[in-house]
Design a protein around this motif. Structure first.
Motif, mmCIF file in Angstrom:
data_model
loop_
_atom_site.group_PDB
_atom_site.id
_atom_site.type_symbol
_atom_site.label_atom_id
_atom_site.label_comp_id
_atom_site.label_asym_id
_atom_site.label_seq_id
_atom_site.Cartn_x
_atom_site.Cartn_y
_atom_site.Cartn_z
ATOM 1 N N ALA A 311 0.997 -0.948 0.236
ATOM 2 C CA ALA A 311 -0.284 -0.157 0.014
ATOM 3 C C ALA A 311 1.188 1.185 0.097
ATOM 4 O O ALA A 311 0.118 2.370 -0.770
ATOM 5 C CB ALA A 311 -1.173 -0.314 1.100
ATOM 6 N N MET A 312 1.943 1.446 0.725
ATOM 7 C CA MET A 312 2.846 2.343 0.343
ATOM 8 C C MET A 312 3.657 2.083 -0.410
ATOM 9 O O MET A 312 3.504 3.514 -1.300
ATOM 10 C CB MET A 312 3.745 1.958 1.831
ATOM 11 N N VAL A 313 3.523 1.481 -1.468
ATOM 12 C CA VAL A 313 4.196 1.709 -3.050
ATOM 13 C C VAL A 313 3.241 2.382 -3.758
ATOM 14 O O VAL A 313 4.101 2.971 -4.628
ATOM 15 C CB VAL A 313 4.716 -0.095 -3.548
ATOM 16 N N SER A 314 2.182 2.092 -3.739
ATOM 17 C CA SER A 314 0.899 2.601 -4.290
ATOM 18 C C SER A 314 1.270 3.457 -3.858
ATOM 19 O O SER A 314 0.993 4.496 -5.043
ATOM 20 C CB SER A 314 -0.081 1.923 -4.616
ATOM 21 N N LYS A 315 1.130 4.686 -2.256
ATOM 22 C CA LYS A 315 0.751 5.909 -2.570
ATOM 23 C C LYS A 315 2.609 6.609 -2.426
ATOM 24 O O LYS A 315 2.113 7.934 -3.192
ATOM 25 C CB LYS A 315 0.581 6.497 -1.018
ATOM 26 N N ILE A 316 3.735 6.189 -2.963
ATOM 27 C CA ILE A 316 4.288 6.763 -3.576
ATOM 28 C C ILE A 316 4.840 6.890 -5.088
ATOM 29 O O ILE A 316 4.833 7.799 -5.218
ATOM 30 C CB ILE A 316 6.213 5.424 -3.101
ATOM 31 N N ILE A 317 3.800 6.055 -5.564
ATOM 32 C CA ILE A 317 4.284 5.641 -6.447
ATOM 33 C C ILE A 317 2.529 7.133 -6.915
ATOM 34 O O ILE A 317 3.343 8.016 -8.210
ATOM 35 C CB ILE A 317 3.519 4.438 -7.650
ATOM 36 N N GLU A 318 1.633 6.998 -6.789
ATOM 37 C CA GLU A 318 0.569 7.802 -6.909
ATOM 38 C C GLU A 318 1.510 9.800 -7.280
ATOM 39 O O GLU A 318 0.706 10.535 -7.399
ATOM 40 C CB GLU A 318 -0.761 7.732 -6.118
ATOM 41 N N ARG A 319 1.658 9.605 -5.970
ATOM 42 C CA ARG A 319 2.339 11.401 -5.441
ATOM 43 C C ARG A 319 3.927 11.674 -6.119
ATOM 44 O O ARG A 319 3.668 12.979 -6.057
ATOM 45 C CB ARG A 319 2.952 11.201 -4.262
ATOM 46 N N GLN A 320 4.412 10.879 -6.631
ATOM 47 C CA GLN A 320 5.156 10.923 -6.932
ATOM 48 C C GLN A 320 5.028 11.055 -8.827
ATOM 49 O O GLN A 320 6.076 12.010 -9.009
ATOM 50 C CB GLN A 320 6.898 10.394 -7.572
ATOM 51 N N LEU A 321 4.544 10.669 -9.299
ATOM 52 C CA LEU A 321 3.560 10.979 -10.616
ATOM 53 C C LEU A 321 2.848 12.286 -10.461
ATOM 54 O O LEU A 321 3.079 12.748 -11.519
ATOM 55 C CB LEU A 321 2.649 9.730 -11.123
ATOM 56 N N VAL A 322 2.343 12.792 -9.366
ATOM 57 C CA VAL A 322 1.907 14.027 -9.096
ATOM 58 C C VAL A 322 3.204 14.915 -9.469
ATOM 59 O O VAL A 322 2.749 16.279 -10.197
ATOM 60 C CB VAL A 322 1.087 14.402 -7.635
ATOM 61 N N LEU A 323 4.146 14.731 -8.481
ATOM 62 C CA LEU A 323 4.970 15.414 -8.029
ATOM 63 C C LEU A 323 5.662 16.050 -9.375
ATOM 64 O O LEU A 323 6.120 17.425 -10.072
ATOM 65 C CB LEU A 323 5.702 15.349 -7.132
ATOM 66 N N LEU A 324 6.033 15.032 -10.069
ATOM 67 C CA LEU A 324 6.698 14.540 -12.022
ATOM 68 C C LEU A 324 6.518 15.434 -12.644
ATOM 69 O O LEU A 324 5.853 15.524 -13.678
ATOM 70 C CB LEU A 324 7.351 13.616 -11.929
ATOM 71 N N LYS A 325 4.415 15.779 -12.516
ATOM 72 C CA LYS A 325 3.759 16.231 -13.046
ATOM 73 C C LYS A 325 3.268 14.981 -14.738
ATOM 74 O O LYS A 325 3.036 15.301 -16.259
ATOM 75 C CB LYS A 325 4.430 17.254 -14.083
ATOM 76 N N ARG A 326 3.773 14.276 -14.184
ATOM 77 C CA ARG A 326 3.255 12.656 -15.715
ATOM 78 C C ARG A 326 2.114 12.611 -15.005
ATOM 79 O O ARG A 326 1.334 11.898 -15.969
ATOM 80 C CB ARG A 326 4.435 12.082 -15.284
ATOM 81 N N ARG A 327 0.961 13.072 -13.788
ATOM 82 C CA ARG A 327 -0.103 12.831 -13.602
ATOM 83 C C ARG A 327 -0.497 13.843 -13.334
ATOM 84 O O ARG A 327 -0.521 14.756 -12.398
ATOM 85 C CB ARG A 327 -0.575 11.525 -13.051
ATOM 86 N N ILE A 328 -1.346 14.529 -14.499
ATOM 87 C CA ILE A 328 -2.034 15.688 -14.107
ATOM 88 C C ILE A 328 -3.764 15.865 -14.340
ATOM 89 O O ILE A 328 -4.070 14.693 -15.172
ATOM 90 C CB ILE A 328 -1.594 17.226 -14.860
ATOM 91 N N SER A 329 -4.122 16.620 -13.665
ATOM 92 C CA SER A 329 -5.784 16.955 -12.979
ATOM 93 C C SER A 329 -6.513 17.932 -13.785
ATOM 94 O O SER A 329 -5.565 19.269 -13.161
ATOM 95 C CB SER A 329 -6.422 16.330 -11.764
#
Length: 404
Positions: A311-329
């Protein structure tokens, strides 16, 4: 037993030779280019039980006499050490009890039970577990297997230095995580005996740098207990035994932030396909954050373990994608007519976006019946790709509002 020469480490290596894995030493062209050094990863996350801890625990139990083994052993741990002690004790037919906090992840408790140890759940933090283990030791006469402050344990961890130097005799620097100090004490002592000119650098979590502070104060110093993402090295007080070896053999200690640790976990998975726990990723975090000002050196970055909650791995991936602007809303205004939403989705596809979520806002009162706001969450290849997509949509006069 004092670790005054290589014989203690050689004996430990003999004790461990049929048990532990000689874990991979992997060269990374990606991180070598990024840092200007030749970067190798010593992958103790591939060790049995998922971390280096098996080495020290097994060597400690191997050195017990028959009477001590008959009485059994006890340990206190929230994770990796618990599993190492359980595996080692079962290998020797020794009864083992591990005191684990009530807050320990169920997966780690089950793994410890699976390796054959008895588990007592007690207290909220490690210190309470330790005190309970000491109480049981006094009452039952069992041997306590310390996670770091024990020379047999240190010697077991030091066998990693042999494996590194066997594979890469030209190594210049070894980066090692520091918690209580057992791992770096063993590696530094053995490595300096094998190759005196080698540089050993320890890496701690910035929010609980107990060894760095102790070195600065020239005495063992206890810090307030804080839990880092690198929970395996969130140790308030260095061991008195380990501290002496650190002072003698470790060249310096650097620290890394929580954000730097999270990014290192993420990038190790993405670029090297290696799963690391927080404590294991601190050495790469130090390299990527320019905490190691070197160039053209052969550097071994030790990944000490891979036991991280999924579950921590999932949180880290989600957060990093947002911080790196590779996941945007973003919100886009679209005419509320048949086919308009489909056209916009098709446009995103032609621009290379991967659509994660789509949700229509109920805002007819503000927009009227002809328009609707639709929230999109998309994944892109890079920050630059995200910018390209947004600019292309704006050129076609779509009204966008970035959410994150």
């Amino acid at each position: 037993m004092k670790l005054n020469d290589l014989s203690c480490f050689e004996k430990a290596r003999e004790n461990l030779k049929e048990v532990v894995r000689d874990t991979p030493l992997l060269y990374s062209s990606t991180f070598s280019k990024l840092t200007g050094n030749n970067i190798y990863f010593k992958c103790e996350n591939k060790q049995k039980t998922g971390s280096f801890k098996l080495r020290g625990a097994y060597n400690k139990i191997a050195e017990l006499n028959c009477d001590e083994r008959r009485k059994g052993v006890i340990a206190s741990s929230a994770g990796n050490h618990a599993q190492g002690v359980a595996y080692a004790a079962t290998s020797f037919g020794v009864e083992a009890t591990v005191v684990m906090p009530l807050t320990a992840p169920l997966a780690k408790i089950q793994a410890t039970l699976g390796y054959g140890a008895n588990v007592i759940k007690y207290g909220e933090v490690y210190d309470e577990c330790f005190n309970k283990a000491m109480e049981i030791r006094e009452k039952e006469g069992v041997t306590f297997v310390h996670p770091f402050n024990d020379e047999d344990v240190i010697a077991g961890q030091g066998t990693i230095a042999f494996e590194i130097l066997d594979k890469l005799p030209e190594v210049d620097v070894i980066l090692v995580p520091i918690g209580g100090g057992g791992l770096i004490s063993g590696i530094a002592t053995a490595a300096k005996m094998l190759k005196p000119e080698i540089i050993i650098i320890g890496v701690e979590a910035e929010i609980i740098p107990s060894t760095k502070v102790s070195l600065a104060n020239k005495k063992i110093t206890t810090l307030p207990g804080v839990k880092s993402l690198a929970d395996g090295i969130s140790v308030k007080t260095p061991g008195d035994i380990t501290f002496e070896y650190i002072k003698k053999y470790v060249d310096r200690v650097v620290t890394v932030s929580e954000d730097e640790i999270a990014y290192a976990i993420f990038i190790l998975m993405e670029r090297m396909k290696l799963v690391s726990e927080g404590a294991g990723a601190v050495t790469l975090a130090a390299l990527l954050a320019n905490k190691i000002p070197m160039s053209n050196k052969n550097i071994v970055s030790l990944i000490s373990g891979g036991n991280i909650d999924i579950a921590m791995v999932s949180k880290i991936i989600e957060r990093q994608l947002v911080l790196l602007k590779r996941r945007i809303s973003f919100t886009v205004e679209i005419k509320d007519k048949v086919g308009q939403l489909g056209c916009f989705i098709t446009k995103l596809g032609t621009l290379g976006a991967n659509i994660i979520k789509v949700r229509q806002e109920k805002t007819w009162e503000e927009k009227g019946l002809e328009y609707a706001d639709v929230i999109f969450e998309i994944e892109t290849e890079s920050k630059e790709h995200s910018i390209y997509i947004l600019e292309a949509l704006k050129k076609e006069e779509y009204k966008l509002e970035i959410i994150s």
